[in-house]
Design an enzyme around this catalytic site. Structure first.
Site, PDB file in Angstrom:
ATOM      1  N   TYR A  19       8.511  -4.887   5.302  1.00 37.00           N
ATOM      2  CA  TYR A  19       7.124  -5.703   5.338  1.00 37.00           C
ATOM      3  C   TYR A  19       6.863  -6.385   6.619  1.00 37.00           C
ATOM      4  CZ  TYR A  19       3.220  -8.730   3.887  1.00 37.00           C
ATOM      5  OH  TYR A  19       1.853  -9.180   3.899  1.00 37.00           O
ATOM      6  N   SER A  48       0.266 -10.844   9.065  1.00 40.04           N
ATOM      7  CA  SER A  48       1.021 -11.671   8.209  1.00 40.04           C
ATOM      8  C   SER A  48       1.747 -12.479   9.142  1.00 40.04           C
ATOM      9  CB  SER A  48       1.947 -10.936   7.048  1.00 40.04           C
ATOM     10  OG  SER A  48       2.924 -11.911   6.566  1.00 40.04           O
TER      11      SER A  48
HETATM   12  P1  NAD Z   1      -4.273  -7.736  -3.017  1.00 36.72           P
HETATM   13  O1  NAD Z   1      -3.092  -6.896  -3.593  1.00 36.72           O
HETATM   14  O2  NAD Z   1      -5.010  -8.699  -4.018  1.00 36.72           O
HETATM   15  O3  NAD Z   1      -5.378  -6.703  -2.673  1.00 36.72           O
HETATM   16  C1  NAD Z   1      -5.036  -5.696  -1.717  1.00 36.72           C
HETATM   17  C2  NAD Z   1      -6.273  -4.305  -2.018  1.00 36.72           C
HETATM   18  O4  NAD Z   1      -5.998  -3.361  -1.078  1.00 36.72           O
HETATM   19  C3  NAD Z   1      -6.190  -4.189  -3.457  1.00 36.72           C
HETATM   20  O5  NAD Z   1      -7.665  -4.299  -3.724  1.00 36.72           O
HETATM   21  C4  NAD Z   1      -5.744  -2.716  -3.425  1.00 36.72           C
HETATM   22  O6  NAD Z   1      -6.189  -1.667  -4.234  1.00 36.72           O
HETATM   23  C5  NAD Z   1      -6.012  -2.368  -1.998  1.00 36.72           C
HETATM   24  N1  NAD Z   1      -5.135  -1.186  -1.716  1.00 36.72           N
HETATM   25  C6  NAD Z   1      -3.958  -0.970  -1.688  1.00 36.72           C
HETATM   26  N2  NAD Z   1      -3.692   0.094  -1.161  1.00 36.72           N
HETATM   27  C7  NAD Z   1      -4.679   0.850  -0.739  1.00 36.72           C
HETATM   28  C8  NAD Z   1      -4.918   2.021  -0.105  1.00 36.72           C
HETATM   29  N3  NAD Z   1      -3.951   2.846   0.243  1.00 36.72           N
HETATM   30  N4  NAD Z   1      -6.183   2.275   0.088  1.00 36.72           N
HETATM   31  C9  NAD Z   1      -7.237   1.242  -0.188  1.00 36.72           C
HETATM   32  N5  NAD Z   1      -7.019   0.272  -0.587  1.00 36.72           N
HETATM   33  C10 NAD Z   1      -5.773  -0.147  -1.021  1.00 36.72           C
HETATM   34  O7  NAD Z   1      -3.667  -8.455  -1.760  1.00 36.72           O
HETATM   35  P2  NAD Z   1      -3.938  -9.706  -0.699  1.00 36.72           P
HETATM   36  O8  NAD Z   1      -2.804 -10.472  -0.952  1.00 36.72           O
HETATM   37  O9  NAD Z   1      -5.418  -9.881  -0.958  1.00 36.72           O
HETATM   38  O10 NAD Z   1      -3.454  -8.943   0.592  1.00 36.72           O
HETATM   39  C11 NAD Z   1      -4.704  -8.568   1.322  1.00 36.72           C
HETATM   40  C12 NAD Z   1      -4.024  -8.402   2.668  1.00 36.72           C
HETATM   41  O11 NAD Z   1      -3.327  -9.553   3.119  1.00 36.72           O
HETATM   42  C13 NAD Z   1      -2.716  -7.291   2.738  1.00 36.72           C
HETATM   43  O12 NAD Z   1      -2.841  -6.683   4.233  1.00 36.72           O
HETATM   44  C14 NAD Z   1      -1.434  -8.291   2.776  1.00 36.72           C
HETATM   45  O13 NAD Z   1      -0.260  -7.817   3.426  1.00 36.72           O
HETATM   46  C15 NAD Z   1      -2.079  -9.377   3.576  1.00 36.72           C
HETATM   47  N6  NAD Z   1      -1.321 -10.681   3.257  1.00 36.72           N
HETATM   48  C16 NAD Z   1      -1.324 -11.293   2.016  1.00 36.72           C
HETATM   49  C17 NAD Z   1      -0.535 -12.447   1.930  1.00 36.72           C
HETATM   50  C18 NAD Z   1      -0.511 -13.016   0.499  1.00 36.72           C
HETATM   51  O14 NAD Z   1       0.255 -14.049   0.514  1.00 36.72           O
HETATM   52  N7  NAD Z   1      -1.104 -12.908  -0.334  1.00 36.72           N
HETATM   53  C19 NAD Z   1       0.008 -12.998   3.176  1.00 36.72           C
HETATM   54  C20 NAD Z   1      -0.176 -12.751   4.133  1.00 36.72           C
HETATM   55  C21 NAD Z   1      -0.790 -11.294   4.544  1.00 36.72           C
END
Ligand code: NAD
Length: 251
Positions: A151, A138
């Site tokens: 975070y 991120s």
């Molecule tokens: P999201 O919440 O839509 O999806 C995350 C997925 O991870 C979900 O399906 C959840 O069930 C799964 N998950 C959570 N804990 C878990 C575990 N212990 N074991 C297995 N699966 C697990 O989130 P997203 O926005 O798609 O984020 C995905 C990644 O991108 C994350 O690492 C997040 O930190 C990163 N990210 C997101 C953003 C944003 O703005 N959305 C920005 C920067 C980075």
């Protein structure tokens, strides 16, 4: 498909953690479209199965990345692996004095220990296949984001783990990190619902303005970088940390 079409993953086995939602879901879809055999690994089995049912050749597998037993069980069923997308992650809002130890430990357990465990068990397979790993960090791992102490710390570790792996395994497999800005996924919706239930539109507007481009990213815009990094076209790319953030870190 023409033999020289770029960014193809035909026949490659790709494991995507958190593959059932948001960035992971779009990556699962993009990889399946590019010809990969996708393993949608998620703690949310129902969502993973529902997605997998739409993606020919894919498989849904239940896995809690924070449990070594669960991760071991996952890898017992994966004899070959070409691509790992370490995507599963959670968020946490709060500055240092507002952060409870239990919440700090929880976010590290998922974002750092979870990524470590999956990586530990995937590496022998990636060495064998001369494969590729993409870790989803991120911008919070690169710059300070207000009220995101835990975070930011956890995503800083994701960047550091990626670089370390690229140094230990420079020729065996490739390891890269994508650092997205704010992307429109259930992760952000969940944050708005939990912390700004009565002012969602206002805060959504602030999130848009935080990025010079004036909008949130789309999960597809991250998935396509993961596709590039996992493809043969990126064969010289390892140890790279790539921001996709609508200009946030450039400002
Ligand atoms: P999201 O919440 O839509 O999806 C995350 C997925 O991870 C979900 O399906 C959840 O069930 C799964 N998950 C959570 N804990 C878990 C575990 N212990 N074991 C297995 N699966 C697990 O989130 P997203 O926005 O798609 O984020 C995905 C990644 O991108 C994350 O690492 C997040 O930190 C990163 N990210 C997101 C953003 C944003 O703005 N959305 C920005 C920067 C980075």
């Amino acid at each position: 498909m023409e033999a020289n079409t770029p960014f193809r993953l035909d026949g490659k086995v790709a494991l995507i953690t958190g593959g059932a939602s948001g960035i992971g879901e779009c990556t699962s879809r993009a990889f399946a479209k590019a010809g990969a055999i996708v393993i949608v690994a998620d703690i949310d089995t129902k969502k993973a199965e529902a997605l997998s049912a739409q993606l020919p050749g894919s498989r849904a597998m239940q896995c809690d990345i924070t449990s070594e037993q669960s991760v071991k069980h996952l890898f017992q069923q994966i004899p070959r692996l070409d691509i790992l997308i370490n995507n599963a992650g959670i968020g946490l809002v709060g500055g240092v004095t507002e952060t409870e130890v239990s919440d700090f430990e929880k976010i590290f357990k998922v974002n750092v220990t979870g990524m470590f465990l999956v990586t530990k068990h995937a590496v022998p397979l990636l060495v064998e296949s001369h494969g590729s790993m993409v870790n989803i960090g991120s911008v919070a791992g690169l710059i300070g984001v207000k009220k995101r102490f835990g975070y930011c710390a956890s995503k800083g570790a994701v960047v550091a783990m990626t670089r370390q792996l690229a140094v230990d395994y420079p020729t065996e497999f490739r390891a890269n990190c994508i650092c997205p800005g704010t992307v429109d996924t259930p992760f952000v919706e969940g944050y708005l619902e939990k912390y700004h239930k009565h002012e969602k539109d206002k805060v959504r507007g602030e999130l848009n303005q935080r990025q010079p481009i004036g909008r949130l990213g789309k999960p597809d815009e991250i998935a396509h970088m993961a596709l590039y990094l996992s493809s043969q076209e990126a064969s010289f790319v390892t140890g790279s940390v790539i921001t996709i953030d609508g200009g946030w870190t450039a400002a």
